[in-house]
Design an enzyme around this catalytic site. Structure first.
Site, mmCIF file in Angstrom:
data_model
loop_
_atom_site.group_PDB
_atom_site.id
_atom_site.type_symbol
_atom_site.label_atom_id
_atom_site.label_comp_id
_atom_site.label_asym_id
_atom_site.label_seq_id
_atom_site.Cartn_x
_atom_site.Cartn_y
_atom_site.Cartn_z
ATOM 1 C CE1 TYR A 38 1.195 0.996 4.240
ATOM 2 C CE2 TYR A 38 0.907 -1.378 4.256
ATOM 3 C CZ TYR A 38 1.431 -0.226 4.817
ATOM 4 O OH TYR A 38 2.201 -0.307 5.949
ATOM 5 N N GLY A 39 2.075 1.202 0.516
ATOM 6 C CA GLY A 39 2.909 2.391 0.675
ATOM 7 C C GLY A 39 3.716 2.303 1.945
ATOM 8 C CG ASP A 174 -6.653 -7.907 6.487
ATOM 9 O OD1 ASP A 174 -6.411 -9.121 6.667
ATOM 10 O OD2 ASP A 174 -5.793 -7.107 6.082
#
Length: 431
Positions: A38-39, A174
């Site tokens: 994601y980063g 999640d």
């Protein structure tokens, strides 16, 4: 008239960009905490305010992009990589929209969102710990297991946060130790809502939008059997797995994931090994304890590939890890029911007898602990945000014209994360 509006739009956007506060003008970056697909997530504090010691976690998303000019190996004549930005990822949009609306003490608090130079920054309250870190700390031979009072407080707070999500028609999808933050004052904060979704009135089936949800070790059996429609019960199965992991200091169902065929991404393989790990502990499910078992798409695969009939073994597993609290075992059984219709709901789990007996649930999970958990490892060899700020300044100097050469010169920055660091277990999705 329309033509004049178009002509004045550029200068207006430029003036807007000049007045917009940047990340670095507001926050001082201390270092980065974790990196993933994601980063990156950075630790930061406010600049030039009385509350300068207040800490924040800045989540910087990678832009969805694709490279062009493939005949030239994706580089221009000067050797710089050519990148075209195509928008914001679906998970980033979901997380931003949901976090802006949610306000609960056991959900990570979103402070701000900053859009700067085609990058999105989500500013969250900072939490010094997470369950993965705590479990890893206690897994050292010289350290004792997590105290029962701490386990009870952590699980109750997780259930309280999950109850809030479900009451607002949201399931997380999640839940796992790496996504459960804990503040220095022992308050649980459920984080990473990138896969979360509202379920009261979906425009399409949940399976159509996301064929694979929940990290494999925490994935409910109905998902492993290919359920096209599922309920918030999938989150409660994950909470059960987390409870078992807090007790035993290792995943209870540690299977190997069968990867999706890159040539046929529409087909999700049956996760035989993961289901095998589950039946070895819980026993083989049947129509007696799960009446809808034969209705699932992967039921035939389940019958053909898992032919051994295992007896229930959760009680023996519980004794083997050294646990003896009967009500805790009953809670674990209720969370790990095969049939999602029978599985405990979050609000029912909150009032389970386990939480009513002594010791009482503490708001501070660390109450009475005679140890201090190590702080998050901070990596300071990263200048990704600094580089982005330099690009943004160049962007403003040119009246909004994007300087591709300047941008591409920063692509070789070394942002590697030391995955072997013993003090902080690496994770793909971390706050």
């Amino acid at each position: 008239m329309a033509s004049n509006s178009i002509l004045t739009l550029g200068p207006f956007k430029h003036r807007k960009d000049l007045t917009r506060e940047s990340v670095l003008s507001t926050y001082q970056i201390i270092g980065y905490i974790a990196a993933g697909t994601y980063g990156k997530v950075y630790k930061a504090k406010l600049k030039n305010t009385a509350s300068a010691e207040q800490l924040f976690a800045i989540k910087k998303f990678k832009s969805d992009n694709h490279s062009s000019n493939r005949s030239h190996h994706n580089h221009d004549i000067n050797g710089n990589e050519i990148v075209h930005y195509t928008g914001i990822s679906q998970s980033a949009i979901r997380e931003m929209s949901l976090c802006r609306e949610l306000n609960n003490k056991n959900i990570t608090k979103l402070v701000d969102i900053i859009l700067e130079n085609k990058s999105i920054y989500m500013i969250f309250e900072f939490c010094e710990h997470d369950l993965l870190q705590i479990i890893h700390y206690h897994s050292h031979p010289e350290v004792k297991p997590i105290p029962q009072a701490t386990v009870k407080s952590l699980i109750w707070q997780i259930l309280n946060g999950v109850t809030f999500l479900h009451q607002n028609w949201i399931f997380h999808r999640d839940l796992k130790p790496a996504n459960i933050m804990v503040s220095s004052s022992g308050v649980v904060k459920i984080g990473d809502l990138g896969l979360a979704r509202k379920f009261n009135n979906p425009l399409q089936s949940l399976y159509t939008g996301d064929k694979v949800v929940v990290t494999i070790w925490y994935r409910a059996p109905e998902l492993l059997l290919g359920a096209r429609h599922y309920t918030p019960a999938i989150d409660l199965w994950a909470v059960g797995c987390i409870l078992a992991e807090l007790l035993s200091l290792r995943p209870i169902f540690k299977g190997e994931e069968a990867k999706i065929d890159i040539n046929n991404k529409k087909s999700v393989p049956f996760q035989k090994n993961q289901f095998q790990k589950i039946v070895e502990v819980l026993g083989t499910p049947s129509m007696k304890n799960w009446p809808a078992l034969n209705k699932y798409p992967e039921f035939i695969s389940f019958q053909q590939q898992l032919t051994t009939n295992y007896p229930p073994n959760l009680v023996n597993w519980y004794k083997m890890i050294g646990s003896s609290n009967k009500q805790c075992l009953e809670l674990l059984k209720g969370l790990l029911e095969y049939d999602p219709l029978v599985r405990l709901t979050a609000d029912n789990a909150l009032v389970h007898p386990y939480f009513l007996e002594l010791p009482k649930v503490q708001e501070n999970a660390f109450e009475g602990l005679n140890l201090k958990y190590p702080k998050r490892r901070i990596y300071t060899d990263d200048n990704d945000i600094i580089s982005n700020q330099a690009i943004n300044q160049n962007f403003k100097r040119h009246g909004g014209a994007y300087d591709d050469q300047h941008n591409n010169s920063n692509n070789n920055t070394n942002n590697s994360l030391n995955a072997n660091n013993a003090n902080n277990v690496p994770r793909k999705r971390a706050r």
